[in-house]
Design an enzyme around this catalytic site. Sequence first.
Site, short mmCIF file in Angstrom:
data_model
loop_
_atom_site.label_atom_id
_atom_site.label_comp_id
_atom_site.label_asym_id
_atom_site.label_seq_id
_atom_site.Cartn_x
_atom_site.Cartn_y
_atom_site.Cartn_z
N HIS A 100 0.84 -1.21 0.00
CA HIS A 100 0.00 0.00 0.00
C HIS A 100 0.88 1.26 0.00
O HIS A 100 0.69 2.16 -0.82
CB HIS A 100 -0.90 0.06 1.24
CG HIS A 100 -1.84 -1.10 1.35
ND1 HIS A 100 -2.58 -1.34 2.48
CD2 HIS A 100 -2.16 -2.09 0.49
CE1 HIS A 100 -3.31 -2.43 2.29
NE2 HIS A 100 -3.07 -2.90 1.09
N TYR A 104 1.24 4.44 -3.47
CA TYR A 104 1.02 5.89 -3.62
C TYR A 104 2.21 6.51 -4.36
O TYR A 104 2.04 7.41 -5.19
CB TYR A 104 0.85 6.58 -2.27
CG TYR A 104 -0.21 5.94 -1.39
CD1 TYR A 104 -1.56 6.05 -1.71
CD2 TYR A 104 0.14 5.25 -0.22
CE1 TYR A 104 -2.53 5.47 -0.90
CE2 TYR A 104 -0.83 4.67 0.58
CZ TYR A 104 -2.16 4.77 0.23
OH TYR A 104 -3.10 4.20 1.03
N GLU A 163 -7.25 1.64 10.45
CA GLU A 163 -7.58 0.96 9.19
C GLU A 163 -9.05 1.04 8.81
O GLU A 163 -9.39 0.95 7.64
CB GLU A 163 -7.17 -0.50 9.29
CG GLU A 163 -5.71 -0.64 9.66
CD GLU A 163 -5.14 -1.97 9.23
OE1 GLU A 163 -5.62 -2.99 9.74
OE2 GLU A 163 -4.23 -1.98 8.40
N GLU A 197 -7.84 -3.33 3.57
CA GLU A 197 -8.12 -2.74 4.89
C GLU A 197 -9.40 -3.32 5.49
O GLU A 197 -9.52 -3.44 6.71
CB GLU A 197 -8.23 -1.22 4.82
CG GLU A 197 -7.00 -0.47 4.33
CD GLU A 197 -5.69 -0.85 5.00
OE1 GLU A 197 -5.67 -1.68 5.93
OE2 GLU A 197 -4.65 -0.30 4.58
MN MN3 Z 1 -4.15 -2.63 6.73
MN MN3 Z 2 -2.80 -0.30 4.44
#
Ligand code: MN3
Ligand code: MN3
Length: 321
Positions: A100, A104, A163, A197
């Site tokens: 994750h 970005y 999260e 998430e």
């Molecule tokens: Mn997570």
């Molecule tokens: Mn994450």
Amino acid sequence: MLGVNGYEAVNWNRQGGELVKAFWDQQWRQIWFPEEIAVSKDVKQWSRFEHRETYKRVLGGLTLLDTIQTNIGMNEIARHAPDLQEKALYTVFAAFEAIHAKSYSYIFTTLCTNAEIEAIFDWVKKNGNLQYKAGRIADVYRSIRDGDPVTLWKAMFASVMLESFLFYSGFFYPLYLGGLGILRSSSEVISLILRDESIHGVAVGYFAQQLYKTFPDHVREELAVWGYEFLLDLYHNELAYTDDVYADTGLAPEVKAYVRYNANKALMNLGFETMFPDEEVHPIVMNGIRNEGTTYDFFSQKGTTYAVAKVAPITDETFAF
Ligand code: MN3
Ligand code: MN3
């Protein structure tokens, strides 16, 4: 883990770890890499997009949270969780957090110049609200005492807050824009993050609930008070963060409604009563989630038509992946 009789090996044949295995399998089934998504398709729209600054800040904030979740959150929880299968699961979750946080940067590389990228990371370091929320969460992670289930539970609570609740002031914007057909490939990356998430929030929330049940009444009461105060403090910070980041877009009220909706979901994941009234979440954001055609919001939205967002409690069906 070193017991009295030496190091103990993880035994996946032991009875009783079915749920850990279900979360494990589901997480691996949805493995993905940002490079599989053609973010370059967004380049043309990006060049004429009005609120580039807001978008960059939103992604910068999300990068910080995922960095902390990789380097501190999941690592600390894995380190202190007493069950060896659960430890393994959190280690896998941590690997996805690293994906994750990296994704970005992949969007930034595709859309922004090096100078712009440097400016975003600089903004992250200096934004007070962002640093405040990162600090509050990280402090709880760092305060786990070895062999102490109460501080471990607090860290799990903080993890679910991060999260299932705090990420959503950021997720809102790409989902909203994606629903309007703007920067759709970037929004697809965010949808994939959100799908992970959802599992993490439900899994950590579930194991936190099991731990909570082992505490005597007076400890449970103290922890509930601590938990709601923690959430409220972060919520007020989130309102200020939203006003700041979304100032130029006029979307702050919509973002805040989405944040409250997700705060309720975080509480449900932990087996706590919700604290905000049900309210309407922007239908475009809900569409942005639904249109991906997956079941990552398996929690409350599977197979329903809605504009009014409702929060459902964890039931057996929650785990029917
Ligand atoms: Mn997570
Ligand atoms: Mn994450």
